[in-house]
Scaffold this motif. Structure first.
Motif, PDB file in Angstrom:
ATOM      1  N   TRP A  95       4.017   7.155   0.339  1.00 57.45           N
ATOM      2  CA  TRP A  95       4.744   8.449   0.449  1.00 57.45           C
ATOM      3  C   TRP A  95       5.770   8.752   1.154  1.00 57.45           C
ATOM      4  O   TRP A  95       7.006   8.149   2.059  1.00 57.45           O
ATOM      5  CB  TRP A  95       3.289   9.513   2.369  1.00 57.45           C
ATOM      6  N   THR A 121       6.670  14.738   3.103  1.00 56.80           N
ATOM      7  CA  THR A 121       4.866  14.463   3.126  1.00 56.80           C
ATOM      8  C   THR A 121       3.932  14.101   4.097  1.00 56.80           C
ATOM      9  O   THR A 121       2.841  14.911   4.819  1.00 56.80           O
ATOM     10  CB  THR A 121       4.487  13.641   1.513  1.00 56.80           C
ATOM     11  N   ARG A 122       4.664  12.666   4.810  1.00 59.31           N
ATOM     12  CA  ARG A 122       4.055  12.075   5.657  1.00 59.31           C
ATOM     13  C   ARG A 122       4.645  12.941   7.588  1.00 59.31           C
ATOM     14  O   ARG A 122       3.410  13.833   8.073  1.00 59.31           O
ATOM     15  CB  ARG A 122       4.416  10.812   6.327  1.00 59.31           C
ATOM     16  N   LYS A 146       1.765  15.887   6.817  1.00 64.25           N
ATOM     17  CA  LYS A 146       0.508  15.687   7.453  1.00 64.25           C
ATOM     18  C   LYS A 146       0.018  15.739   8.598  1.00 64.25           C
ATOM     19  O   LYS A 146      -0.512  16.421   9.112  1.00 64.25           O
ATOM     20  CB  LYS A 146       0.416  14.714   6.476  1.00 64.25           C
ATOM     21  N   TRP A 147       1.397  14.885   9.461  1.00 64.07           N
ATOM     22  CA  TRP A 147       0.973  15.057  11.251  1.00 64.07           C
ATOM     23  C   TRP A 147       1.745  15.936  11.602  1.00 64.07           C
ATOM     24  O   TRP A 147       0.669  16.838  13.019  1.00 64.07           O
ATOM     25  CB  TRP A 147       1.652  13.705  11.792  1.00 64.07           C
ATOM     26  N   MET A 175      -0.675   6.359   5.703  1.00 64.01           N
ATOM     27  CA  MET A 175      -0.111   7.808   5.884  1.00 64.01           C
ATOM     28  C   MET A 175       1.027   7.713   7.164  1.00 64.01           C
ATOM     29  O   MET A 175       2.255   8.615   8.059  1.00 64.01           O
ATOM     30  CB  MET A 175      -0.635   8.911   6.608  1.00 64.01           C
ATOM     31  N   VAL A 176       1.276   6.367   8.170  1.00 65.17           N
ATOM     32  CA  VAL A 176       2.797   6.486   9.318  1.00 65.17           C
ATOM     33  C   VAL A 176       3.503   5.782   8.672  1.00 65.17           C
ATOM     34  O   VAL A 176       4.461   6.093   8.822  1.00 65.17           O
ATOM     35  CB  VAL A 176       1.899   5.635  10.473  1.00 65.17           C
ATOM     36  N   GLY A 218       3.818   4.798   5.072  1.00 70.02           N
ATOM     37  CA  GLY A 218       5.219   5.605   4.021  1.00 70.02           C
ATOM     38  C   GLY A 218       4.355   4.472   3.589  1.00 70.02           C
ATOM     39  O   GLY A 218       4.873   4.192   1.847  1.00 70.02           O
TER      40      GLY A 218
END
Length: 243
Positions: free
Chosen positions: A18, A22-23, A26-27, A193-194, A196
């Motif tokens: 990612w 994008t990440r 998300k957060w 997701m943290v 990448g």
């Protein structure tokens, strides 16, 4: 995509999954959902923050839609949004224990993302028309100065109060699915997701994310467009912004 293009990249232990925007999206979306709940429970004392948070959530959703066409390969809808019957077929092989790993979203996960985006958008849009039970506070289209809310506004206000729990249910299901993949299938969805990144592997969609050039500048442009669309549309139709 050919079998060779899906093969693990030689000599690599970890691959990009990612991109940063994008990440971050998300957060930030997680934060807006949490802030939305806390400020709703706070009542009149936090209503202004609740309204601003709703605008932020809607801007984020519009940004994600734009980023789904302008972002890196794994962020683009065409790489993970499949026909519904393909998602159902994936669910069948998942239950049978024969599913392959995906670098990005698997077919079921892709539709979960779509559902969450639609639910957040529904909450934010209904909030533009919602009014509280006393008719004191409301969104820019609550028309509180013109007497009692219309039946449509009362319906949207009811959805805005109750629909959030539907959103929480889907969010909880999303978290459970991610924990299942992380803990049982050893697919590091949450860590990716943290960080990448994921371990290199034989993924069903693509071996590694293909980044777009000048990713943060491109993301800033997309965010500016999203904010202009949301705030400009409210002003165009006569709504007053809370800024």
């Amino acid at each position: 995509m050919s079998r060779r293009s899906r093969a693990p990249l030689a000599g690599k232990r970890a691959v990009r999954v990612w991109d940063g925007p994008t990440r971050l999206f998300k957060w930030l979306l997680v934060v807006t959902i949490l802030v939305g709940y806390v400020t709703y429970r706070g009542g009149d004392a936090t209503v202004d923050l609740h309204i601003r948070n709703g605008y932020a959530a809607l801007i984020l959703v519009v940004f994600r839609v734009i980023w789904g066409f302008a972002g890196s390969s794994t962020a683009r809808f065409r790489t993970w949004l499949t026909w519904p019957w393909r998602a159902l077929a994936y669910g069948g092989v998942l239950l049978a224990g024969r599913s392959r790993s995906y670098l990005g979203h698997n077919p079921l996960g892709g539709w979960m993302i779509v559902a969450l985006l639609l639910l957040v958008a529904a909450q934010a849009i209904s909030g533009l028309f919602a009014a509280d039970s006393n008719g004191i506070y409301g969104g820019p289209f609550a028309n509180l100065d013109f007497g009692d809310p219309t039946p449509a506004q009362r319906t949207l206000s009811r959805w805005h109060r109750l629909g959030f729990y539907v959103l929480l249910g889907f969010a909880a299901l999303h978290v459970v699915a991610n924990v299942f993949y992380e803990g049982v299938k050893k697919d590091p969805l949450i860590r990716a997701m943290v960080t990448g990144r994921k371990p290199a592997g034989d993924y069903a969609d693509e071996p590694e994310m293909v980044p777009v050039p000048h990713v943060w500048f491109r993301a800033a442009i997309c965010l500016a467009v999203a904010a202009t669309l949301v705030l400009g549309t409210v002003r165009l139709f006569g709504g007053k912004l809370p800024f």
